[in-house]
Design an enzyme around this catalytic site. Structure first.
Site, PDB file in Angstrom:
ATOM      1  N   ASP A  53      -3.671   2.579  -3.934  1.00  0.00           N
ATOM      2  CA  ASP A  53      -2.453   3.376  -4.007  1.00  0.00           C
ATOM      3  C   ASP A  53      -2.845   4.769  -4.464  1.00  0.00           C
ATOM      4  O   ASP A  53      -4.032   5.119  -4.493  1.00  0.00           O
ATOM      5  CB  ASP A  53      -1.402   2.728  -4.905  1.00  0.00           C
ATOM      6  CG  ASP A  53      -1.791   2.690  -6.373  1.00  0.00           C
ATOM      7  OD1 ASP A  53      -2.867   3.220  -6.746  1.00  0.00           O
ATOM      8  OD2 ASP A  53      -1.014   2.149  -7.185  1.00  0.00           O
ATOM      9  N   ARG A 113      10.045   1.659 -11.054  1.00  0.00           N
ATOM     10  CA  ARG A 113       9.259   2.802 -11.509  1.00  0.00           C
ATOM     11  C   ARG A 113       9.726   4.048 -10.766  1.00  0.00           C
ATOM     12  O   ARG A 113       9.559   4.169  -9.556  1.00  0.00           O
ATOM     13  CB  ARG A 113       7.760   2.596 -11.285  1.00  0.00           C
ATOM     14  CG  ARG A 113       6.935   3.826 -11.681  1.00  0.00           C
ATOM     15  CD  ARG A 113       5.465   3.538 -11.936  1.00  0.00           C
ATOM     16  NE  ARG A 113       4.731   3.148 -10.753  1.00  0.00           N
ATOM     17  CZ  ARG A 113       3.403   3.002 -10.718  1.00  0.00           C
ATOM     18  NH1 ARG A 113       2.690   3.201 -11.822  1.00  0.00           N
ATOM     19  NH2 ARG A 113       2.802   2.620  -9.611  1.00  0.00           N
TER      20      ARG A 113
END
Length: 547
Positions: A452, A166
């Protein structure tokens, strides 16, 4: 810290970081420079279009399916057939790009590991380049790690998970790299997306194809099909430059913005020759809902813990993702379970496992072709569910012809209460996460959940929303008490005092930086689009101070 430019790349890494010489080669820098010069102007135009579109939302216009692309939604097209190693993605694990994490994730038993340069990685120069080195070694199956605290040795198993990467979103820059738009002009920061994508592709694409796999990516934070079109054009050009067969690159788009939900067909269409489906990025999706309607004073979300995948707007979005993907012969990957094993409390651990199992059973029963977990210990739980409910490699054949999702259903505000404990939790999560981020750690376990940037964004977004839209607490003990900046500051001061009491000096500094950032985000008259933007500026200042 000195800035890297194409003209000085060799001098920079040879003088200050010789271990990065295999990554920052002249050829790699030339490749990145070409991509940036060709595509950064369009990236900037699309970011400007986000601002314009936000202004229409602020004025009260609600998103809807686009009339100008109705023909794409009505036409009978499909994405290109999936590569063999992407037909079964029943469990995926995600995490940052540090060496030990990569090995453990690839060995976890999951079908896919998404190595994350975005929400779970603080974009320090060292983190980014060490991550590229780690992935280069992982692709070649030479990656090893020796834990200095335990003397334990780590290496890959024979059949590790399929690797995805990603890259950072279109809105993020790589300010350690300056590229002139054309020769002779002053340099500008490089696109973080192109930097992460380009370095990984340049060094690993041919090796991956030779091993029977390919360069696979996750694309975050897209808000429109035009942003997907830009990625597709980048893919086409990159494959030309590197002499890769067209279609070698495959990408799964995270549907994690409220606007992208209304353009899922169009996003798949733009990427149809490079598509690997869509994913329900549930935490960023909740954050996006709050952010995009931040000007609406009547829109107040309840405590974060009360917003689940069974909330009507989340359920509609999840099922629409499945229907859209399967109609186009693409996989629909479910969302992240943020729970982690709780070794110190068997009762709490059993409760967490039960919630994970229920979440995955709902996804598999609805028709998702896979799901995400944040911890290797939860891979067996998710695997058992999908093995039981999904005996075939995927469920793409499962269509949802009778399901429709109206704009009203997709935009339904979740019901619930705003509580004092929810307020304190948002303060604690925001502080705890940003403190770790300032120290270079982009994901951290807090209160038995893996946090996160996406989950931290929800916490700080709710703080801003509750303060600026004059929310009042609704729990019995504090009923009617307004949520104010003063109350948030009091709770933040108390949390800082508690956390720094026995903390080492470097963490005290990080906590204070984090607290200042949270105060600024709450006090800002207009909603800051991403907390990582001011946070990135802060760590760059700290890098320069410590250089």
């Amino acid at each position: 810290m000195p800035l890297l430019t194409p003209a000085s790349a060799i001098e920079f890494h040879a003088a200050l970081a010789p271990r990065y010489a295999p990554i920052l080669t002249p050829e790699a820098i030339d490749f990145l420079t070409t991509l940036h010069r060709e595509f950064n102007p369009r990236r900037r135009e699309l970011l400007a279009a986000r601002v314009t579109r936000q202004a229409t939302l602020d004025a009260g216009t609600l998103p809807n399916f686009l009339p100008e692309t109705a023909n794409i939604r009505a036409a009978s097209w499909q994405v290109a057939p999936l590569p063999a190693d992407l037909r079964d993605r029943r469990v995926e694990i995600t995490g940052p790009v540090d060496r030990k994490m990569i090995i453990n994730a690839l060995n976890s038993g999951a079908r896919v590991f998404m190595a994350d340069f975005e929400d779970s990685t603080t974009p320090t120069w060292e983190n980014l380049l060490d991550g590229q080195l780690n992935l280069r070694d992982a692709v070649r199956r030479t990656i090893t790690f020796s834990d200095p605290t335990t003397n334990k040795q780590y290496a890959l198993i024979d059949n590790p998970a399929v690797l995805f990467v990603r890259a950072r979103g279109w809105h993020l820059e790589e300010r350690h790299v300056l590229v002139s738009p054309e020769p002779g002009l002053a340099g500008e920061p490089m696109s973080g997306s192109l930097f992460d994508f380009g370095l990984y592709l340049f060094h690993n694409a041919h090796e991956l194809l030779a091993r029977g796999s390919g360069p696979y990516f996750y694309l975050p934070k897209l808000e429109s099909h035009l942003e997907a079109r830009l990625w597709n054009d980048v893919f086409v050009r990159a494959q030309q430059l590197l002499n890769l067969p067209q279609g070698s690159i495959r990408a799964t788009v995270l549907i994690e913005t409220i606007l992208a939900t209304f353009e899922m067909d169009e996003i798949l269409y733009e990427l149809r020759n490079h598509s690997a489906g869509l994913n329900c990025g549930r935490w960023d999706y909740i954050f996006s809902f709050i952010k995009k309607f931040s000007a609406n004073e009547t829109l107040l979300f309840p405590d974060r813990s009360q917003i689940t995948m069974t909330s009507p707007f989340m359920r509609a979005y999840s099922r629409l993702t499945i229907k859209t993907c399967h109609h186009r012969n693409a996989p629909a990957i479910g969302g992240m379970s943020a729970f982690i094993p709780i070794k110190s409390d068997p009762v709490a651990n059993d409760a967490a496992i039960a919630q994970v199992r229920a979440d995955k059973e709902r996804e598999a029963t609805d028709g998702h072709d896979g799901t995400w977990v944040a911890h290797p210990g939860l891979v067996p739980v998710a695997l058992e569910v999908f093995d039981r409910i999904m005996p075939r490699p995927n469920q793409i054949a499962k269509q949802l012809p009778d399901f429709t999702a109206t704009p009203a259903e997709l935009l339904a505000i979740p019901t619930g209460t705003i509580t004092y404990s929810g307020l304190k939790h948002n303060i604690a999560v925001g502080l705890g996460y940003l403190e770790a981020w300032m120290r270079g750690t982009g994901c951290v376990p807090l209160f038995n959940l893996m946090e996160d940037a996406a989950t931290a964004e929800i916490s700080r977004a709710q703080l801003w929303q509750w303060v600026h839209h004059h929310a009042v607490l609704q729990d019995e003990e504090h009923a009617g008490q307004p949520v104010t900046a003063e109350l948030c500051n009091q709770l933040l001061d108390a949390e800082v005092a508690r956390t720094i009491e026995n903390a080492p000096p470097e963490r005290v500094v990080a906590y204070r930086l984090a607290a200042t950032l949270i105060r600024n985000l709450i006090d800002a008259p207009a909603f800051e689009s991403f907390l990582t933007l001011p946070a990135y500026t802060t760590i760059l200042k700290e890098e320069a101070f410590n250089a």
